[in-house]
Enzyme design. Structure first.
Site, PDB file in Angstrom:
ATOM      1  N   CYS A 100     -18.494  49.683  -8.657  1.00 27.01           N
ATOM      2  CA  CYS A 100     -18.770  49.736  -7.057  1.00 27.01           C
ATOM      3  C   CYS A 100     -20.171  49.763  -6.580  1.00 27.01           C
ATOM      4  O   CYS A 100     -21.059  49.185  -7.306  1.00 27.01           O
ATOM      5  CB  CYS A 100     -17.838  50.387  -6.468  1.00 27.01           C
ATOM      6  SG  CYS A 100     -17.186  50.131  -4.774  1.00 27.01           S
ATOM      7  N   THR A 101     -20.554  50.485  -5.513  1.00 24.47           N
ATOM      8  CA  THR A 101     -21.588  50.524  -4.930  1.00 24.47           C
ATOM      9  C   THR A 101     -22.639  51.472  -5.724  1.00 24.47           C
ATOM     10  O   THR A 101     -23.745  51.635  -5.399  1.00 24.47           O
ATOM     11  CB  THR A 101     -21.535  50.943  -3.638  1.00 24.47           C
ATOM     12  OG1 THR A 101     -20.886  52.424  -3.493  1.00 24.47           O
ATOM     13  CG2 THR A 101     -20.618  50.117  -2.509  1.00 24.47           C
TER      14      THR A 101
END
Length: 209
Positions: A100-101
């Site tokens: 993800c981030t």
């Protein structure tokens, strides 16, 4: 094999737990749970995970796993110890990975400059601004770095990494162990082609959280 799972306040639980489930069962693995300081770390849903050591106590892990967070802009400003550790630990690691981030943290550490990488769809612009070449693929392998898209993609990244570490047969055995055979009831799991009404509902949900 020392696998370092990076922990920090506000991280997304499944970003950590998904790859952990795919990797930590292997008998060769010693899992390390690192944060700025040892002790409880609260995820973005309130679950607490215990960090067993500080980042600096494991300067040369074999594998690095960095989860993302829904609070990714704050995290980029707050997690200087993590970013500095990533920059120092990356050169000696066999694999450096993110979910993800988490890729924005890799980018801030200078690891993704000019390299293809993926992230949660909401953070693509930020990742590009940090110097990466943004991909919309679910898992991206570039040299010794593997990045995964949003949250649940960490499960796929974990299996992908397991295959690189121990071969496809072992990765398939892990997949069977955790019975990972997804059959989602809906097809709105990616931004591309999603119904605008679903996006509107997502906005209402996140506004309330």
């Amino acid at each position: 094999m020392d696998i370092a799972f990076a922990l920090y306040r506000g991280m997304t639980t499944l970003d950590f737990a998904g790859p952990h489930e795919m990797l930590a069962h292997h008998p060769e693995v010693t899992a390390h749970y690192l944060a700025a300081a040892a002790g409880p770390v609260r995820t973005d849903t309130g679950l607490e995970v215990t960090a067993t050591a500080a980042f600096g106590e494991l300067p040369r892990p074999d594998v690095i796993v960095v989860p993302g967070s829904g609070e990714y802009e704050r995290v980029l400003d707050d997690e200087k110890e993590l970013v500095d550790w990533l920059a120092a630990a990356y050169p000696s690691a066999t694999w450096t990975t993110s979910v993800c981030t988490g890729s924005t943290l890799l980018a801030k550490a200078g690891i993704l400059a000019g390299r293809p990488a993926t992230t949660h769809w909401a953070a693509r612009g930020l990742l590009e601004g940090l110097g990466a070449r943004v991909s919309t693929e679910r898992v991206v392998i570039d040299g010794d770095v593997i990045t995964a898209a949003g949250v649940s993609a960490g499960l796929d990244m974990g299996l992908t990494l397991a295959a690189r570490l121990w071969g496809e047969r072992t990765a398939r055995a892990v997949q069977l162990l955790v019975e990972y055979a997804p059959e989602p009831p809906y097809d709105s799991g990616s931004l591309e082609g999603v119904d605008p009404e679903v996006l509107a509902e997502l906005g209402r949900l996140t506004a309330r959280s």
